[in-house]
Scaffold this motif. Structure first.
Motif, short mmCIF file in Angstrom:
data_model
loop_
_atom_site.label_atom_id
_atom_site.label_comp_id
_atom_site.label_asym_id
_atom_site.label_seq_id
_atom_site.Cartn_x
_atom_site.Cartn_y
_atom_site.Cartn_z
N ARG A 50 38.62 29.97 46.75
CA ARG A 50 39.71 30.92 47.16
C ARG A 50 40.87 30.30 47.92
O ARG A 50 42.02 31.09 47.76
N MET A 86 40.97 34.70 38.30
CA MET A 86 39.96 34.64 39.08
C MET A 86 38.96 35.70 38.70
O MET A 86 39.50 36.89 38.55
N PHE A 88 35.08 37.36 39.93
CA PHE A 88 34.34 37.63 41.28
C PHE A 88 32.93 37.58 40.60
O PHE A 88 32.45 38.60 39.83
N ASN A 92 34.61 43.40 40.87
CA ASN A 92 35.96 44.13 41.43
C ASN A 92 36.70 44.86 40.51
O ASN A 92 37.93 44.57 40.47
N LEU A 93 36.15 45.57 39.64
CA LEU A 93 37.07 46.43 38.67
C LEU A 93 37.45 47.67 39.39
O LEU A 93 36.85 48.18 40.42
N ARG A 154 40.83 40.93 32.11
CA ARG A 154 41.86 41.38 32.99
C ARG A 154 42.63 39.82 33.41
O ARG A 154 43.84 39.91 33.69
N GLY B 126 37.18 43.32 48.10
CA GLY B 126 37.09 42.98 46.98
C GLY B 126 38.49 43.53 45.85
O GLY B 126 38.69 42.92 45.05
N GLN B 127 38.61 44.70 46.28
CA GLN B 127 39.65 45.51 45.42
C GLN B 127 41.07 44.86 45.63
O GLN B 127 41.61 44.47 44.71
N ALA B 130 40.86 41.20 43.91
CA ALA B 130 41.01 41.49 42.59
C ALA B 130 42.61 41.59 42.17
O ALA B 130 43.07 40.68 41.44
N SER B 133 44.83 38.69 43.22
CA SER B 133 44.68 37.44 42.29
C SER B 133 45.18 37.58 41.02
O SER B 133 45.41 36.59 40.47
N THR B 134 45.64 38.68 40.68
CA THR B 134 46.20 38.68 39.29
C THR B 134 47.78 38.78 39.62
O THR B 134 48.71 38.96 38.65
#
Ligand SMILES: Nc1ncnc2c1ncn2[C@@H]1O[C@H](COP(=O)(O)OP(=O)(O)OP(=O)(O)O)[C@@H](O)[C@H]1O
Ligand SMILES: [Mg+2]
Lengths: 247, 226
Positions: A50, A86, A88, A92-93, A154, B126-127, B130, B133-134
């Motif tokens: 991270r 990344m 996980f 974490n969708l 993604r 985590g949302q 995520a 991170s994009t």
């Protein structure tokens, strides 16, 4: 290793208050290399990963990814993160979006593609992970393995220079692990540079160029998988490998 | 007169109703305008405050919590009366309509902020990670990933609160706003017959029943398949 490093992390320290989690870690990853990171729970593997895309701010150290100083204040961190995919442990969708929507979001908002172009690229990314027919499914309608493959799509759709995986299969039922590992192997064959935190030893043996063993916030030992698993030098690694066999 | 006839004469007196229908209709229109203003500005401000709070600035968060707790604790009528009779002393005399609007909008904003904030907090870390991170920025993540999930949870308590607070438009009758209740009470005094109140109740029903139905529809639309 002849090719230039994509990741060059030097002397990474990270503390959470009094807790020292990373204690001077160096990690250099060459282009097209697949590096595996193993180690007991709490050894700092996730934290190291991270730090590489600055989801966590190291207390000190230097990190250069694809020639860009990750920790410099003038670095456009969002532009950089796009180049560092990344994945996980918990997928974490985004639950309110379809698989297609999950993949297309950053293509539209970060890359700046128009809806039609973003969806086209998202579809091809989903096809690459074997989920072309699930584009319109919501995460809750997908199995864990499918969800994790959408998460990989993604990240991959943004055409990153390197992919980071944090225990991508450890939340999955055993029979679903294979589908995710297949996609990872495919990525690897496509020449993707990868850093993988995982305890899938067979996969490490078959695919990894190098394995790092971490404990107590340090890299204790590293080398090709055969050497590391076949002839561990440190007691701690021997003990760790034994503990894995028992499970 | 039998009891039933007496009841009809008092509460459903057609002659009185016909006489006061125009003034109560006018009160209805004014109430609709007041309610629309309160809802639009109250919800917008509440959402804005929740977003500001998510920035994580201690000073800002403290100020927002102070505002929220103040406006949740004091009865709206007290605030309306305070504004209406107090502000002229400072050389500034807003109408009763403006006082009622401002107070109820602030009260709605206070409750809405709390509800939306709770929704934002309930979205797993985590949302955020995520999306970030994009390469999505803070506000893009909030707008595209976090708020849709937060609002889905917030929508039911938010509509309940909105309806409850919007009914407070009746408080405007105290500070000379000619809304439904004020018109109905005036009708009752002039005609010495309570039928205008029945008409007023009907007017409230016509105003709020569609809101309750709309709330149900919004709830259904926000429920994505799980
Ligand atoms: N945000 C945080 N605040 C405080 N402590 C943290 C935080 N994140 C991680 N830690 C602590 O840092 C240590 C290392 O955590 P990390 O998640 O990097 O370990 P790990 O090697 O990934 O372990 P695991 O195999 O269980 O995932 C742990 O003791 C953890 O409790
Ligand atoms: Mg971990």
């Amino acid at each position: 290793m002849l090719s230039r490093p994509i990741i060059e992390a030097r002397a990474i320290h990270k503390s959470f208050g009094p807790l020292k989690v990373l204690d001077g870690v160096d990690l250099v990853v060459a282009e097209r290399e697949l590096v595996f990171i193993i180690g007991p729970s709490g050894s700092g593997k996730s934290t190291l990963l991270r730090c590489l895309n600055r989801l966590e701010e190291p207390t000190s150290g230097h990190i250069v990814v694809d020639g860009i100083d990750v920790l410099a204040h003038r670095t456009d961190i969002n532009a950089l993160r796009r180049r560092i995919g990344m994945v996980f442990q918990s997928f974490n969708l985004y639950p309110h979006m379809t698989a297609l929507g999950n993949v297309a979001l950053a293509l539209r908002r970060v890359v700046g593609l128009r809806r039609r172009d973003a969806e086209e690229r998202a579809r091809s990314a989903l096809a690459r992970v074997g989920l072309a027919d699930k584009a319109d499914a919501y995460p809750a309608q997908l199995s864990g393995g499918q969800q994790q493959r959408v998460a990989i799509a993604r990240a991959v759709a943004l055409e990153p220079r390197v992919m980071l995986f944090d225990e991508p299969t450890s939340a999955l039922d055993p029979e679903l692990v294979g589908s995710v590992l297949r996609v990872m192997r495919q990525l690897r064959e496509g020449g993707m540079t990868m850093v993988v935190v995982s305890h899938e030893m067979e996969f490490a043996r078959a695919a990894a160029d190098r394995v790092l063993f971490m404990d107590g916030g340090r890299v204790i030992e590293q080398g090709p998988p055969d050497c590391l698993f076949g002839a561990p030098k440190s007691d701690r690694l021997r003990a760790f490998l034994r503990s894995l066999e028992r499970h | 007169m039998s009891g039933w006839e007496l009841f009809l004469f008092s509460f459903l007196n057609l002659r009185v109703i016909a006489e006061y229908l125009p003034s109560i209709a006018a009160g209805f229109l004014l109430t609709v305008q007041l309610a629309a203003l309160i809802i639009a500005s109250g919800l917008a401000l509440g959402l804005l405050l929740a977003v500001l709070r998510s920035l994580g600035s201690l000073v800002l968060s403290f100020a927002i919590v102070l505002f929220v707790d103040l406006f949740r604790a004091i009865p709206p009528l007290v605030l309306i009366v305070l504004l209406y009779f107090g502000l002229p002393n400072l050389g500034f005399a807003p109408s009763g309509f403006v006082c009622t609007w401002v107070v109820l909008a602030l009260v709605l904003a206070a409750f809405a902020e709390e509800i939306v904030w709770a929704g934002i907090l309930s979205v797993p870390r985590g949302q955020w990670e995520a999306a970030r991170s994009t390469g999505l920025g803070f506000f893009a993540t909030l707008r595209c990933v976090v708020l849709p999930q937060a609002l889905r949870l917030a929508i039911a308590p938010l509509t309940n609160r909105t309806i409850a607070i919007t009914k407070g438009t009746a408080l405007g009758s105290v500070v000379a706003v000619s809304e439904i209740l004020a018109q109905a009470s005036a009708g009752v005094s002039f005609s010495s017959n309570p039928s205008p109140l029945t008409l007023g109740a009907l007017a409230y029903l016509v105003l709020f029943a569609p809101m309750v139905l709309l709330a149900r529809r919004i709830e259904r639309r926000f429920a994505w398949r799980r």
